[in-house]
Write a protein that holds these residues in place. Structure first.
Motif, PDB file in Angstrom:
ATOM      1  N   MET A 179       0.846  -1.190   0.000  1.00  0.00           N
ATOM      2  CA  MET A 179       0.000   0.000   0.000  1.00  0.00           C
ATOM      3  C   MET A 179       0.882   1.241   0.000  1.00  0.00           C
ATOM      4  N   LYS A 180       0.535   2.189  -0.800  1.00  0.00           N
ATOM      5  CA  LYS A 180       1.323   3.407  -0.918  1.00  0.00           C
ATOM      6  C   LYS A 180       1.084   4.302   0.286  1.00  0.00           C
ATOM      7  N   MET A 181       2.166   4.677   0.967  1.00  0.00           N
ATOM      8  CA  MET A 181       2.081   5.547   2.140  1.00  0.00           C
ATOM      9  C   MET A 181       2.216   6.990   1.707  1.00  0.00           C
ATOM     10  N   THR A 182       1.397   7.848   2.267  1.00  0.00           N
ATOM     11  CA  THR A 182       1.456   9.275   1.993  1.00  0.00           C
ATOM     12  C   THR A 182       1.688  10.023   3.296  1.00  0.00           C
ATOM     13  N   VAL A 183       2.109  11.280   3.163  1.00  0.00           N
ATOM     14  CA  VAL A 183       2.298  12.122   4.350  1.00  0.00           C
ATOM     15  C   VAL A 183       0.984  12.279   5.094  1.00  0.00           C
ATOM     16  N   ARG A 184      -0.085  12.455   4.343  1.00  0.00           N
ATOM     17  CA  ARG A 184      -1.390  12.621   4.974  1.00  0.00           C
ATOM     18  C   ARG A 184      -1.793  11.378   5.755  1.00  0.00           C
ATOM     19  N   GLY A 185      -1.603  10.209   5.172  1.00  0.00           N
ATOM     20  CA  GLY A 185      -1.965   8.970   5.853  1.00  0.00           C
ATOM     21  C   GLY A 185      -1.157   8.746   7.119  1.00  0.00           C
ATOM     22  N   ILE A 186       0.136   9.056   7.072  1.00  0.00           N
ATOM     23  CA  ILE A 186       0.985   8.866   8.247  1.00  0.00           C
ATOM     24  C   ILE A 186       0.568   9.804   9.377  1.00  0.00           C
ATOM     25  N   LEU A 187       0.361  11.092   9.024  1.00  0.00           N
ATOM     26  CA  LEU A 187      -0.048  12.059  10.041  1.00  0.00           C
ATOM     27  C   LEU A 187      -1.393  11.700  10.658  1.00  0.00           C
ATOM     28  N   THR A 188      -2.330  11.278   9.824  1.00  0.00           N
ATOM     29  CA  THR A 188      -3.654  10.920  10.331  1.00  0.00           C
ATOM     30  C   THR A 188      -3.589   9.705  11.245  1.00  0.00           C
ATOM     31  N   ALA A 189      -2.803   8.719  10.863  1.00  0.00           N
ATOM     32  CA  ALA A 189      -2.680   7.519  11.694  1.00  0.00           C
ATOM     33  C   ALA A 189      -2.042   7.836  13.036  1.00  0.00           C
ATOM     34  N   LEU A 190      -1.003   8.657  13.045  1.00  0.00           N
ATOM     35  CA  LEU A 190      -0.351   9.016  14.298  1.00  0.00           C
ATOM     36  C   LEU A 190      -1.296   9.791  15.216  1.00  0.00           C
ATOM     37  N   ALA A 191      -2.001  10.772  14.626  1.00  0.00           N
ATOM     38  CA  ALA A 191      -2.928  11.565  15.437  1.00  0.00           C
ATOM     39  C   ALA A 191      -4.054  10.696  15.995  1.00  0.00           C
ATOM     40  N   THR A 192      -4.567   9.784  15.177  1.00  0.00           N
ATOM     41  CA  THR A 192      -5.636   8.906  15.647  1.00  0.00           C
ATOM     42  C   THR A 192      -5.164   8.018  16.786  1.00  0.00           C
ATOM     43  N   ALA A 193      -3.987   7.432  16.644  1.00  0.00           N
ATOM     44  CA  ALA A 193      -3.459   6.557  17.686  1.00  0.00           C
ATOM     45  C   ALA A 193      -3.234   7.322  18.990  1.00  0.00           C
ATOM     46  N   PHE A 194      -2.703   8.529  18.890  1.00  0.00           N
ATOM     47  CA  PHE A 194      -2.452   9.316  20.092  1.00  0.00           C
ATOM     48  C   PHE A 194      -3.761   9.725  20.758  1.00  0.00           C
ATOM     49  N   ALA A 195      -4.774  10.079  19.949  1.00  0.00           N
ATOM     50  CA  ALA A 195      -6.075  10.446  20.522  1.00  0.00           C
ATOM     51  C   ALA A 195      -6.711   9.264  21.240  1.00  0.00           C
ATOM     52  N   VAL A 196      -6.616   8.082  20.661  1.00  0.00           N
ATOM     53  CA  VAL A 196      -7.162   6.885  21.309  1.00  0.00           C
ATOM     54  C   VAL A 196      -6.434   6.618  22.623  1.00  0.00           C
ATOM     55  N   TYR A 197      -5.123   6.807  22.636  1.00  0.00           N
ATOM     56  CA  TYR A 197      -4.345   6.603  23.881  1.00  0.00           C
ATOM     57  C   TYR A 197      -4.805   7.565  24.972  1.00  0.00           C
ATOM     58  N   LEU A 198      -4.974   8.838  24.629  1.00  0.00           N
ATOM     59  CA  LEU A 198      -5.408   9.820  25.622  1.00  0.00           C
ATOM     60  C   LEU A 198      -6.822   9.512  26.117  1.00  0.00           C
ATOM     61  N   ALA A 199      -7.684   9.108  25.187  1.00  0.00           N
ATOM     62  CA  ALA A 199      -9.044   8.755  25.590  1.00  0.00           C
ATOM     63  C   ALA A 199      -9.039   7.547  26.524  1.00  0.00           C
ATOM     64  N   ALA A 200      -8.210   6.559  26.222  1.00  0.00           N
ATOM     65  CA  ALA A 200      -8.126   5.377  27.089  1.00  0.00           C
ATOM     66  C   ALA A 200      -7.578   5.754  28.462  1.00  0.00           C
ATOM     67  N   ARG A 201      -6.630   6.668  28.495  1.00  0.00           N
ATOM     68  CA  ARG A 201      -6.057   7.091  29.773  1.00  0.00           C
ATOM     69  C   ARG A 201      -7.105   7.769  30.651  1.00  0.00           C
ATOM     70  N   SER A 202      -8.050   8.461  29.999  1.00  0.00           N
ATOM     71  CA  SER A 202      -9.084   9.147  30.787  1.00  0.00           C
ATOM     72  C   SER A 202     -10.028   8.185  31.480  1.00  0.00           C
ATOM     73  N   LEU A 203     -10.050   6.923  31.038  1.00  0.00           N
ATOM     74  CA  LEU A 203     -10.974   5.936  31.603  1.00  0.00           C
ATOM     75  C   LEU A 203     -10.309   5.006  32.607  1.00  0.00           C
ATOM     76  N   VAL A 204      -9.025   5.166  32.807  1.00  0.00           N
ATOM     77  CA  VAL A 204      -8.311   4.347  33.786  1.00  0.00           C
ATOM     78  C   VAL A 204      -8.331   5.093  35.112  1.00  0.00           C
ATOM     79  N   TRP A 205      -9.287   4.740  35.982  1.00  0.00           N
ATOM     80  CA  TRP A 205      -9.519   5.503  37.212  1.00  0.00           C
ATOM     81  C   TRP A 205      -8.886   4.834  38.432  1.00  0.00           C
ATOM     82  N   ALA A 206      -7.795   4.168  38.228  1.00  0.00           N
ATOM     83  CA  ALA A 206      -7.164   3.455  39.345  1.00  0.00           C
ATOM     84  C   ALA A 206      -6.718   4.444  40.424  1.00  0.00           C
ATOM     85  N   GLY A 207      -7.172   4.167  41.629  1.00  0.00           N
ATOM     86  CA  GLY A 207      -6.738   4.973  42.763  1.00  0.00           C
ATOM     87  C   GLY A 207      -7.366   6.340  42.820  1.00  0.00           C
TER      88      GLY A 207
END
Length: 354
Positions: free
Chosen positions: A1-29
């Motif tokens: 699959m051909k990688m583009t700058v747009r695809g790479i940036l979008t994938a990174l931003a999506t992954a980071f947003a999912v990580y932050l959202a998951a962190r907001s739901l970890v209410w340990a302690g």
């Protein structure tokens, strides 16, 4: 699959947003006073991130030689964020921090899951900056700063991610500026290369034309020059006439080659042999004409010279939009040697363009 700058940036931003959202739901302690509200805020954040990343906008307009093929705009990068998405992003930057903090107990607001919104809104503003909305991005950072300081205090807000979020947006802006400058320099370099190639081709064409003119001039003047050298300049009357005609032909080839063909050359030679003085000069204006149009103009010029009886003929090309060549003839009109009058005025029309 051909990688583009747009695809790479979008994938990174999506992954980071999912990580932050998951962190907001970890209410340990920690204590969450309103868990459903906290989950809803996280869901709203993910929806806003998806809108900011995937909703298409209009391409960035080209200016100052820039094109829509820059690394950060158009098909190869994110398009400009639509105005309605900007409004949603600004609302999110105000609602999400306040709602997320209100859903937590006081002692949980400075925890890792309690400050998730600081990095989350910073990421959202960085995406907004990359999508060519700098004023919206900085406005969102200001709104985030006001909300965070209101809930945590100045020093805790600065140490718990507010500075980092601001640096993300600043780094994105500086990166965009450097990319745009590089794209502009590349476009200018490409334009200079095209201009240099065109200039080189034109120079090569002129060199070939000069070689042809020199060869023709040597063919015309070579025999009489050889004769003059052999006779040490002592030529008889016939040879002097031939030398004068050869000189005129040589001037024609060097100064008005575009006006000449075999027919015109023959008529100019005949005019000189009957004693007329002929001057031919190409002053421009014939460059854009086709071979057929030049052939018609030369045929009319040959006919004009053939019919002329003037003692002096002046043939000039013209840059006038309607006139291609002007032929002027002058002859003696009185008793004084320098007293003459115009007895020929012929204007050869420029071919009409449909």
């Amino acid at each position: 699959m051909k990688m583009t700058v747009r695809g790479i940036l979008t994938a990174l931003a999506t992954a980071f947003a999912v990580y932050l959202a998951a962190r907001s739901l970890v209410w340990a302690g920690g204590v969450v006073d309103h868990p459903m509200l906290a989950v809803a805020v996280t869901g709203v954040y993910l929806v806003v991130v998806i809108l900011s990343l995937y909703v298409e906008g209009r391409p960035v307009a080209a200016h100052d030689g820039e094109s829509d093929g820059m690394l950060t705009a158009g098909r190869r990068g994110p398009t400009r964020m639509p105005a309605w998405v900007c409004i949603v992003v600004l609302l999110a930057s105000a609602v999400i921090p306040n709602t997320a903090a209100a859903a937590l107990a006081l002692e949980s607001r400075a925890t890792s899951f309690g400050t998730w919104y600081v990095g989350a809104i910073g990421l959202l503003m960085m995406v907004t900056m990359v999508r060519r909305r700098p004023w919206v991005a900085w406005a969102g950072i200001v709104i985030l700063a006001v909300s965070t300081i209101a809930w945590l205090g100045l020093l805790p807000a600065l140490t718990l991610g507010l500075i980092g979020s601001s640096m993300w947006v600043l780094a994105a802006q500086l990166l965009l500026m450097s990319m745009d400058r590089a794209a502009l320099d590349a476009a200018r370099l490409s334009e200079l290369q095209r201009a240099a190639s065109a200039w080189r081709a034109a120079q090569q064409g002129r060199q070939r034309e000069r070689r042809i003119q020199v060869q023709r001039a040597l063919a015309v003047a070579g025999p009489i020059l050889s004769r003059a050298i052999e006779q040490v300049g002592l030529l008889d009357e016939r040879e002097r006439t031939e030398a004068r005609i050869a000189e005129g032909q040589l001037r024609d080839e060097l100064r008005g080659a575009r006006l000449l063909d075999d027919g015109v050359r023959a008529e100019l030679d005949a005019a000189r042999r009957r004693g007329a003085t002929v001057s031919v000069l190409d002053e421009g204006g014939l460059e854009g004409l086709s071979d057929a149009e030049l052939q018609r103009i030369r045929a009319e010029l040959a006919a004009a010279v053939h019919d002329a009886v003037s003692q002096r003929l002046y043939i000039r090309s013209s840059t006038h939009p309607e006139i291609a060549v002007t032929v002027v003839g002058r002859s003696a009109a009185g008793t004084l040697p320098d007293e003459d009058s115009v007895d020929l005025w012929r204007e050869i029309a420029r071919p009409a363009r449909g």
